[in-house]
Design a protein around this motif. Structure first.
Motif, short mmCIF file in Angstrom:
data_model
loop_
_atom_site.label_atom_id
_atom_site.label_comp_id
_atom_site.label_asym_id
_atom_site.label_seq_id
_atom_site.Cartn_x
_atom_site.Cartn_y
_atom_site.Cartn_z
N VAL A 77 0.86 -1.18 0.00
CA VAL A 77 0.00 0.00 0.00
C VAL A 77 0.89 1.23 0.00
N GLU A 78 0.61 2.15 -0.91
CA GLU A 78 1.45 3.34 -1.06
C GLU A 78 0.84 4.53 -0.33
N SER A 79 1.64 5.55 -0.13
CA SER A 79 1.15 6.79 0.48
C SER A 79 0.06 7.39 -0.40
N GLY A 80 -0.97 7.90 0.21
CA GLY A 80 -2.08 8.49 -0.53
C GLY A 80 -3.03 7.48 -1.14
N GLU A 81 -2.86 6.21 -0.80
CA GLU A 81 -3.69 5.15 -1.38
C GLU A 81 -4.59 4.52 -0.32
N THR A 82 -5.82 4.23 -0.71
CA THR A 82 -6.74 3.48 0.14
C THR A 82 -6.91 2.09 -0.45
N TYR A 83 -6.55 1.10 0.34
CA TYR A 83 -6.55 -0.30 -0.11
C TYR A 83 -7.66 -1.02 0.63
N GLY A 84 -8.59 -1.59 -0.11
CA GLY A 84 -9.69 -2.33 0.49
C GLY A 84 -9.35 -3.80 0.61
N LEU A 85 -9.46 -4.33 1.80
CA LEU A 85 -9.26 -5.76 2.02
C LEU A 85 -10.62 -6.38 2.28
N LEU A 86 -11.12 -7.12 1.29
CA LEU A 86 -12.47 -7.66 1.33
C LEU A 86 -12.44 -9.17 1.39
N GLY A 87 -13.36 -9.71 2.16
CA GLY A 87 -13.48 -11.16 2.23
C GLY A 87 -14.66 -11.54 3.08
N PRO A 88 -15.24 -12.72 2.85
CA PRO A 88 -16.35 -13.19 3.69
C PRO A 88 -15.85 -13.48 5.11
N ASN A 89 -16.78 -13.69 6.02
CA ASN A 89 -16.40 -14.02 7.38
C ASN A 89 -15.54 -15.29 7.39
N GLY A 90 -14.47 -15.25 8.19
CA GLY A 90 -13.59 -16.40 8.28
C GLY A 90 -12.57 -16.49 7.17
N ALA A 91 -12.44 -15.44 6.36
CA ALA A 91 -11.53 -15.49 5.21
C ALA A 91 -10.07 -15.29 5.58
N GLY A 92 -9.81 -14.68 6.74
CA GLY A 92 -8.44 -14.40 7.15
C GLY A 92 -8.12 -12.93 7.30
N LYS A 93 -9.13 -12.05 7.16
CA LYS A 93 -8.89 -10.60 7.24
C LYS A 93 -8.37 -10.21 8.62
N THR A 94 -9.07 -10.63 9.66
CA THR A 94 -8.70 -10.21 11.01
C THR A 94 -7.31 -10.70 11.39
N THR A 95 -6.99 -11.94 11.03
CA THR A 95 -5.67 -12.48 11.33
C THR A 95 -4.59 -11.69 10.58
N THR A 96 -4.86 -11.36 9.32
CA THR A 96 -3.90 -10.57 8.54
C THR A 96 -3.68 -9.20 9.17
N ILE A 97 -4.76 -8.53 9.54
CA ILE A 97 -4.65 -7.21 10.16
C ILE A 97 -3.90 -7.29 11.48
N SER A 98 -4.17 -8.33 12.27
CA SER A 98 -3.49 -8.48 13.55
C SER A 98 -1.99 -8.62 13.37
#
Length: 312
Positions: free
Chosen positions: A27-48
């Motif tokens: 992710v670059e400066s000035g950029e908004t990156y959307g991380l999308l996935g269904p429940n249980g996809a791994g988003k929360t673990t990745t963010i952690s």
């Protein structure tokens, strides 16, 4: 633009469950990156793992050129994390919450007072600064949550479903705030269960499912993966067969299909090609009544890649 967040081959398992499997993104400066996935996809673990709250089994996270881990405290100063669960003290006022968290970040004196004032302005709570948070609406609490995440002026802000359970007015205020963050040069990682938010805010989107990053890119790049393009729907009077023949020879037009009393013109990029379509249709004798540009959305890609709706 410079890369503020770099994630390389992140992996994390819980027993036999592989929660995150070789995820890489930038992710670059000035950029908004959307991380999308269904429940249980791994988003929360990745963010952690990005925030240094959870140690990866393998892979690296770098923010502003510094490696992030659960043991490294100093590099986390670059990160502002706004969790889905509200991180507020309900028996304190907004001013007191901001003051407390500002002190946790090492602020004091005039710098603290100035930062608290700016936080109240960001949250739109100047007039309710000295009311207890327990008396706030859900939207007010969400806005205060974001202001706390911004207190220490992080270069990278991670927003985990920041509009859950808020009223439309607060939701629009939150989205406008997020749009302003990218304008200030911050990098933003945004998760949401509302596809329209991702389409409005995100420069690029990563779709994660079953622990793997299935695809990423701009909306148009993602649409190209499944062969979907734009459509220009024309209705009017005239010889539609003659008009269709003329449009099929036009550069940028992929297909022309009769649709009732009109034509559906398939194009890779209707925004830049619609003027030429209208001119060619009129030249071929079509008296145009209506024009509608239909752009495919991210929901189409998401369903194609995951077999699920975003809110599943």
């Amino acid at each position: 633009m410079s890369v503020l967040l770099e994630v390389a081959d992140l992996r994390r398992s819980f027993g036999d469950l592989v929660a995150v499997d070789s995820v890489s993104l930038q992710v670059e400066s000035g950029e908004t990156y959307g991380l999308l996935g269904p429940n249980g996809a791994g988003k929360t673990t990745t963010i952690s793992m990005i925030c240094g709250l959870l140690e990866p089994d393998a892979g690296t996270v770098t923010v502003c050129g510094e490696p992030i881990s659960s043991r490294a405290i100093a590099p986390r100063r670059h990160i502002g994390y706004v969790p889905q669960d509200l991180a507020l003290y309900p028996d304190l006022t907004a001013r007191e919450n901001l003051t407390f968290f500002g002190r946790v970040q090492g602020l004091s004196g005039d710098a603290l007072r100035s930062t608290v004032g700016a936080g109240l302005e960001v949250a739109g709570l100047d007039g309710r600064a000295d009311d207890r948070v327990e008396d706030y609406s859900g939207g007010m609490k969400r806005r205060l949550n974001i202001a706390i995440g911004l207190l220490h002026q992080p270069r990278l802000l991670i927003l985990d479903e920041p509009t859950v359970g808020v009223d439309p007015q607060s939701r629009n205020a939150i989205l406008a705030t997020v749009e302003g963050l990218a304008d200030e040069g911050r990098a933003v990682v945004y998760t949401t269960h509302y596809m329209e938010e991702a389409q409005r805010l995100c420069d690029r989107v990563g779709i994660i499912d079953q622990g793997r990053l299935q695809a990423e890119g701009t909306r148009r790049e993602l649409m190209s993966l499944i062969g979907e393009g734009d459509r220009v729907r024309l209705t009017g009077s005239g010889d539609l067969d003659v008009v269709a023949h003329a449009l099929r020879g036009l550069g940028g037009v992929d297909s022309v299909v009769r649709a009732g009393s009109g034509l559906d013109v398939g194009m890779a990029d209707a925004r830049h090609g619609v003027a030429g379509v209208l001119e060619a249709a009129a030249t071929a004798g079509l008296v145009i009544q209506t024009v509608e540009v239909v752009e495919p959305d991210l929901e189409t890609v998401f369903l194609h890649l995951t077999g699920k709706a975003l809110r599943d």
